[in-house]
Structures are given as C-alpha cells and as structure tokens.
Design a protein around this motif. Sequence first.
Motif, short mmCIF file in Angstrom:
data_model
loop_
_atom_site.label_atom_id
_atom_site.label_comp_id
_atom_site.label_asym_id
_atom_site.label_seq_id
_atom_site.Cartn_x
_atom_site.Cartn_y
_atom_site.Cartn_z
N LYS A 6 13.69 62.80 76.41
CA LYS A 6 13.94 64.19 76.80
C LYS A 6 13.12 65.21 76.03
O LYS A 6 12.71 66.22 76.58
CB LYS A 6 15.43 64.49 76.65
CG LYS A 6 16.32 63.71 77.61
CD LYS A 6 17.77 64.09 77.46
CE LYS A 6 18.64 63.33 78.46
NZ LYS A 6 20.07 63.68 78.32
N THR A 7 12.88 64.98 74.76
CA THR A 7 12.17 65.98 73.97
C THR A 7 10.70 65.60 73.82
O THR A 7 10.32 64.43 73.95
CB THR A 7 12.79 66.10 72.57
OG1 THR A 7 12.52 64.90 71.83
CG2 THR A 7 14.29 66.33 72.66
N GLU A 46 6.25 71.98 74.21
CA GLU A 46 6.92 73.14 73.62
C GLU A 46 6.84 74.37 74.52
O GLU A 46 7.29 75.45 74.12
CB GLU A 46 6.28 73.46 72.26
CG GLU A 46 6.23 72.28 71.29
CD GLU A 46 7.61 71.72 70.98
OE1 GLU A 46 8.56 72.51 70.93
OE2 GLU A 46 7.72 70.49 70.81
#
Length: 454
Positions: A6-7, A46
Amino acid sequence: MELELKTAKEISETSKKYNLHSWSVQGDLNPKVMSKAEGIYFWDGEGKRYYDMSSQLVNLNIGYGNQKVIKAIQDQAEKLAFASPGYAIDVRSQLAKRVVELAPDNMGKVFFTLGGADANENAIKIAKMMTGRQKIFSRYRSYHGATYGAANLTGEPRRYTCEPGIPGFIKFFDPYVYRAPIDFEREEDATKYYLDQLREQIIYEGRESVAAIVLETITGSNGIIIPPKGYLQGVREICDAFGILMVCDEVMTGWGRTGEWFGINHYNVKPDIITFAKGVSCGYAPIGGVLVSKDIAKHFDDHFLSCGLTYSAHPLGCAAGIATIEYYKEENLLEQSKEKGKLLGEILENLKSEHPCVGDVRYIGLFSAIELVKDKTTKEPLVEYGKDPEKVMKKILGMLVERGFTTYTHENVIIVAPPLIITEEELKEAMTIMDDVLFEVDKMIGATVGQMIG
C-alpha cells in the motif's frame, strides 16, 4: 492471501528485495515509485509530479493514459489474447500492411518481434542469410540492444560484458563532427573524411566478407549524433559498390520522433533493412519489427527464413500498434514533432549561448541532446568517456529530478526527448528547470571533480 503493498516505502523495499534492476549496482538503488501517470507527467509514491522529458526510454511518444490504445489492447485480449506466430490473424495482417505502406517505397515485408534488440538480432541473421557473408560493421557510439547478438553489434561500453564476443563484428567511427580530430570548414568535408575511412576499413577487412553495415540513422542514447550532409547517401553508395546490405536501426528515430515516420526519410536514402520498435506501440504492449526490401522479401520466397520466437508478432502488441499509428494520424503528431522541435531547438541554442558548461546541442524534431563540457574552447568533456567515478552526471540528474524533471544521461550528454503530445507551454516550463540546473553546473565546472560532489 498476501496483503497488498500500500505505501510507497513498501513497494520500494519489496522491489529492492526481490527485483534485479537493469544497469545498476543493486545495493546503491533506491527505486522511485510511480503511482500514476497522465499525458506527459507521472507522479511518485509521495504524490510529487514529474515532467517525463525522455518519454521514459524514448518510446512513450503518445504519453500516458491514451484511451484509444488501451481500449484496443482490451478488445484484443478479450477476442484473442495469443496466437503463435505461424497463424495469420487480422491484427497481424493489418499492422504489417500499415507499416509497409508507411515505410520507404522499396520495403516489401515486415517480420514482427517483441522489441528493438530482437529486431536487430533478426536483422543480423537476415543479412547473413541473404548475402552468405559473415562480417557485420557497426559504429562505436551505438546502442542496438542488450541481448547477446545486439550487444556485440553495440559499440559503446555496454557491450563489454559480452566480450570476448561473436567473431565477425567490426566497429568503425561515427561522423561525430563536434569531436572530430580535424576542424572541418564544411559538413561535406567531414562526410568525405569519415566515408573514406569507412571505405578503406571495408577493403582491409575483405569487401567480399561484409554482409551489412548497421547504423542508427541518427545516433540515439550516445549523443543524438546527426549525420553531416551526404553521409548516409555515401554509406548507401559504399554498400552498393561492395554488395553490402545497409541496415538502419530506427528503434528510437522511427514513428514521428524526428518529425517523419522514419528518420531516414530526412535523407532521401532507401536502406535494405529497417529495424524499429519503441514508438510503434509506445510501450503500451511489446512489439518491434524488421522491415526488409522487396528484393530481400522475394529471396525468402524460395529460401528458408530461420527466424522466430514464441511471442513474435504478439496479438496485443499488434493491436496496440494499429491504434498507435491511427492516433499519430488523427492528432497530426508528426507535424507537432516538427513544430515543437523548432521551439526546442531555439531553447537549446539559447542554453548553449548562455551556459559555459554547454559545449554543444543537437536536435531534430523532439530528439535532442545537451553535451556538457569543462571548457568550451578545449571541448574537454565533463566526464571522461566510459568513466564517471565521482558520479558527476548522476548528481546533475538528481538536481533535475529534485525539481520535477526526469530524463537520463549517457557519458557527458543529457537526453531531451519528450512525448510528441507536449504543448508549447509544457515544453517551456520544463526547459526552465533545465536552465536552472545548468546554472548550477556552470558553478561546478570551475571546481575540481572532487569538489563537484561535495
């Protein structure tokens, strides 16, 4: 069931743990995560946006998110996701017809591959089968792929790991006028110098043993080296004189990158073989090919063609190719490449005049390079050929990336080759970032190489 990554950190760490990344020391890697993309932009994990000013690997000519091509792939996957290369299917036939019709009028048939490297592999085989000869000439500042035969065809340092290589691959010098050992008064003088060298080398190697001269129509990653006036015509004449096949690698220069369907169209020359890939599907699905002249095509009417791979002429790649060609025509992207290329050329010439670190700029269509030097008078390159121990070019690339401009460098050259869909405003905005970074490089060239990375 394994949890979804997920990240951005999870994706990057998992990639470093399980993926081998190309052309890299694995322990030095911190791969950037791409989370989404649209048009000429992509976003990292990001949420930061970047101008893609190299069209990824000079292949994403139509940019990201093209719904026409995506839909074509989806429809083909539902209809027929795979058929072995021996079958005739609609998209194979249609794409072949369109490619041949867009190529120089001496071309007769096309052999589809998965990409540029295997296109060049098969071009080598076809040239040897056609002529019965063994030697292949190619240039030092060239890149033709990383498979074993294509790597032997390649001239630059990425060939070294495949050496000792296959016998019969001969290298000759590019018409790199900016770095020529002689200050030529005219382009034609440079052309004569390099052609005379090539002709003499062929004679010394045994003219009857040379099957093909393989050259990028315009040298790509090794510096966008544009041939001087009459050079390609001269190569054609040498080939005709000695019974050698002329093979043009158009993997980068094909499909509108220079403002023409094929780069060779700028020079009124008809090669015997043209290889292509990249812009024919713009990376949406793998596809490449080898175009052969009508004479070569006829030869294989009664001679065995010893070429083929499981995924050659893959239906999804063929469907993507058809849709991509249609999109080029609908959006008039070849003309846009010419028009935006003029603006890019003006910007590059301004950078050359303003920045002490810019020794030369070279451009045709949206295919360009900025060559960095320590001194404009001596033309000393910013980094030595084949060596950059202090990673100076990597630092410069990092400064560009930090400001939201992505591309790649090779030796002392920065490549600028944005998607053909780029607007004037986007081009100006992106090149303002380049301008800012070059001011930083100007400051660096007064320092020692060690100070450059301090």
